[in-house]
Write an enzyme that holds these catalytic residues in place. Structure first.
Site, PDB file in Angstrom:
ATOM      1  N   HIS A 193      33.581  39.005  45.576  1.00 17.48           N
ATOM      2  CA  HIS A 193      33.485  40.145  44.665  1.00 17.48           C
ATOM      3  C   HIS A 193      32.118  40.319  44.011  1.00 17.48           C
ATOM      4  O   HIS A 193      31.804  41.384  43.506  1.00 17.48           O
ATOM      5  CB  HIS A 193      34.582  40.057  43.604  1.00 17.48           C
ATOM      6  N   CYS A 234      44.960  35.954  45.279  1.00 22.26           N
ATOM      7  CA  CYS A 234      43.627  35.634  45.789  1.00 22.26           C
ATOM      8  C   CYS A 234      43.499  34.141  46.046  1.00 22.26           C
ATOM      9  O   CYS A 234      42.985  33.725  47.078  1.00 22.26           O
ATOM     10  CB  CYS A 234      42.549  36.055  44.784  1.00 22.26           C
TER      11      CYS A 234
END
Lengths: 273, 155
Positions: A193, A234
């Site tokens: 990210h 995640c």
């Protein structure tokens, strides 16, 4: 035209074309400028990374499935529960005014508990202490609905978490978690990210991992998903043993990630993949 | 600057074998030791040479190599969704020796310290690994050798 004005006109034209070029680069994903010392130059909502269709679904309050959660919780808000015979409304009245801005500043320091609490925890504290009702379980529809509803009262307001004072060690802890590689696949939040947002990982288009839309209606789950469930997912996917929802680790991470999106408008209920 | 190598993500639990399961592994807790020489692994990890066709399957399978999650390969363009985290592997056989490729697949952080690519033949020194994967590497020695054999076809 006098020469000096010609020069000025040329300068304006040049500035305009530079601005256009810059705009063209950012045209796909608009963001907001980050404050000094932030990790990003431009903070970009996950909304900007999603397809036109997904964005359209979010933008239409009548079509956005997340609003079913908002509507359910609007009823629950008025419903008395627990031995005190109270509802949320008994103390908080109209949510549009009493809850406005609350969700945008969570997690927030709790002086009594001497730790930060997030929206789910705050709702359950209310239920247990003031309503004398059972706390809702994490991931229960009731808790996720109410969290969505309260956060929705901040819709469009900028994310504004406090990270100084007693929050400071929690911020640092969250930051450490963000940059720690976990699991057999040895990946950190930052691996995808921060370093690879805006790129495809197989069919997944990676965003900055912002949280301003949570709880979010997730298309693949066909329901509204709270943030800590996404954190769990995640970690599971990198073959790591996830931290527990509402654990101190995830609270710290929630705080830190909220700061990474500081200033973004609250989009709850957003629609994501 | 050389782009950092990035590779695969295996996203599911069931590691459906694309070839017969390896015969009895050593006790799982034994850490894998790699014989690194000059940023490479000259010695094969197995007694038998790798098989490129099997390696291609390991390369593509999402629960195994899943190399396309991050890399692009023109000869595999019939496969959908090539990732963008890592560089194209077209011509990779010309850029690295077999021994270098072996280490890059087995433990890429020994070569590219900053890469996000997972180590495919490493079973310790990892954090909070899910119980079912503790002490296990993502790929077996034979699967690594098969992948190397496939990479060597990418001229």
């Amino acid at each position: 035209m006098a020469p000096r004005y010609v020069g000025l006109a040329a300068a304006i034209a040049l500035a305009a074309s530079v601005a256009t070029a810059a705009l063209a680069q950012d045209a796909e994903r608009k963001g907001i400028p980050a404050p000094p010392g932030h990790v990003f130059n431009t903070i970009i909502s996950g909304y900007q990374f999603r397809s036109k269709e997904t964005r359209a679904l979010q933008d239409d309050d009548l079509e956005n499935p997340g609003f079913l959660a908002v509507e359910r919780a609007a009823d629950a808000w008025k419903k008395a529960e627990g031995s005190e015979g109270k509802s949320c409304m008994s103390c908080h009245g109209q949510p549009e005014t009493s809850m406005k801005g609350v969700g945008a500043t969570m997690p927030k320091w709790d002086d009594k508990l001497k730790k930060p609490v997030n929206l789910e925890q705050r709702i359950n504290i209310c239920r247990v202490e003031h309503m004398k009702a059972e706390p809702w379980k994490f991931k229960s529809r009731e808790l996720t609905d109410m969290t969505t509803f309260v956060k929705y009262q901040s819709h469009g307001m900028p994310v504004a978490v406090k990270t100084d004072g007693p929050m400071s060690p929690w911020f640092e802890r969250g930051k450490q978690t963000y940059y720690t590689r976990y699991g057999q696949l040895d990946l950190a939040c930052a691996s995808c990210h921060e370093r690879n947002n805006g790129k495809f990982m197989r069919a997944d288009f990676l965003s900055q991992g912002q949280t301003n839309g949570f709880p979010t209606y997730r298309l693949r789950d066909q329901r509204v998903v709270p943030l800590h469930e996404r954190f769990e997912g995640c970690m599971f996917d990198v073959r790591a043993e996830p931290f527990k929802p509402l654990s101190d680790e995830f609270l710290a991470l929630e705080l830190y990630v909220a700061w990474r999106g500081i200033g973004l408008p609250v989009e709850t209920p957003s629609v994501r993949n | 600057m050389r782009r950092s190598l990035v590779a695969a993500f295996a996203l599911c639990l069931s590691a459906g074998g694309v070839r017969a399961q390896e015969p009895a592994k050593l006790p799982a807790a034994e850490p894998i030791k790699l014989d690194v020489v000059n940023d490479s692994l000259p010695k094969s990890l197995t007694a038998t040479p790798g098989n490129a066709e099997a390696g291609k399957k390991v390369f593509l399978t999402r629960t195994l190599g899943n190399c396309l999650a991050c890399h692009q390969v023109t000869s595999l363009k019939s496969e959908e969704f090539h990732g963008e985290f890592g560089p194209s592997l077209d011509g990779v056989a010309g850029r690295y020796t077999e021994a270098q490729l072996r280490l890059i697949v087995a433990d890429p952080k020994r070569v590219f310290t900053d890469t996000v690519m997972p180590a495919f033949f490493k079973n310790d020194g990892l954090s909070r690994v899910r119980p079912e994967f503790v002490g296990k590497s993502i790929l077996t020695a034979a699967q690594v050798e098969d992948v190397i054999a496939f990479l060597k076809t990418l001229n």
